[in-house]
Design a protein around this motif. Sequence first.
Motif, PDB file in Angstrom:
ATOM      1  N   GLU A 185       0.811  -1.212   0.000  1.00 26.16           N
ATOM      2  CA  GLU A 185       0.000   0.000   0.000  1.00 26.16           C
ATOM      3  C   GLU A 185       0.845   1.263   0.000  1.00 26.16           C
ATOM      4  N   GLU A 186       2.046   1.170   0.583  1.00 24.01           N
ATOM      5  CA  GLU A 186       2.867   2.358   0.785  1.00 24.01           C
ATOM      6  C   GLU A 186       3.753   2.697  -0.407  1.00 24.01           C
ATOM      7  N   GLY A 197       6.193   8.554   4.789  1.00 25.00           N
ATOM      8  CA  GLY A 197       5.503   7.278   4.978  1.00 25.00           C
ATOM      9  C   GLY A 197       5.395   6.454   3.713  1.00 25.00           C
ATOM     10  N   ALA A 198       5.622   7.095   2.571  1.00 25.47           N
ATOM     11  CA  ALA A 198       5.583   6.370   1.294  1.00 25.47           C
ATOM     12  C   ALA A 198       6.989   5.899   0.930  1.00 25.47           C
TER      13      ALA A 198
END
Length: 416
Positions: A185-186, A197-198
């Motif tokens: 997801e990241e 956070g990515a």
Amino acid sequence: MDDSGFTSITRLADARAHLSGVCSPHTRTERRPPEAAVDRVLADGVRARRPVPHYDRVAVDGYAVRARDTFDATGRSPVRLEQGETPTEEEVAVPVDAGSPVPEDTDAVVTVEQTERRDGAVLVYDAVADGENVTVTGRDVVASQQLFDAGDRLRPSDAALLRATGRDSVPVREPPQVAVVPTGEELVAPGEEPEPGAVVETDGPLVASLVTRWGGTPTLRDTVVDDGETPGAAVEAGTGHDIVVTTGGSSVGDRNPLPAVVSDIGEMVVHGVGIEPGHSAGFGVVAGTPVVLLPGSPVSCLVAAAQLLRPALAWLAGTEPRPFPSVRATLSQKLPSAPGERSFTRARLDEQSTGDTVAIPVRTSGTGATPSVALADGWVEIPEQREGVPAGETVTIQQWEQLVPTVEQTGRVPRD
């Protein structure tokens, strides 16, 4: 269940044995010119169509003679031979160059250094034996000699031998087809600016590049969200390939759905391998296709790919994995490792003024440090039965991303 949450951890050798059992060689073959078959795996054995050399060949510059005409020659009492173009009943020496055919009715060659030109004649100062300085037909390779076996991977020198023996094409297996499925997801696509956070998706391109380097043909899929449904569809879509490899989501817990996904649509064979880093790797089978699950952290992904995916590609191509190219070096400092696990540590090489090579560990912990991999020259492998390696010990540095091992490392020898 161990402390990491895995039901069991499988030793690397056992995991490979299970993986080999689910990686049956595909049957697709094609014929390729020798030069285009380099680094490909032969689908069948190959024999020489003609001998090498294909004629009796002069080995040195000098004079072709009948050996018996030189038997009385000595340094103090040379034999006098007439220079000519062809031998006659008279004692004649025929000038020849290395590589030229041996003239008819001659059986040896006297080197230029053993002779002297004088008054149109040739003085021979040393006797030669029958066949001396002559390479006879088939001396190197005889016609119909077995050159290679099915499963051999061809090198550039092998292609030259095939051409020399009259082989203009050879049967090879097509490269294994590999579906590469990144999950997470990241992840953001390369080229995009990541928010806090990515993470830029690098595992997929890394694995695809390794697949190419290791003899396969990758198909890199778009990143899929590890929500439990999308990865399953992506894995099933990849089963038209010879093998599917996923990155990320291979551990335990809700954020690691791949093992459960594979179990739901197929069979999970091994989950948890005794390697560090990379112990969350595993593999299974979906619709008859092996599926290898690689961890998402870059270092763990690379280690697991080298230890599982690389041999799988060899087995799918009908051969055995080659040893990694490697060098020997002296360890600069102690390396820790946990007994029962096979550990892999990044290291760089430093050439000393004494000529010795020193292996300097780059980083002994942390699995997300891509720079430490790129800056390393190779990997130190510590077997399960050892608890660390002391400083000063000579170790083998495996160079996973190099192309091919040396002749000494392959152990290949000429065939009779």
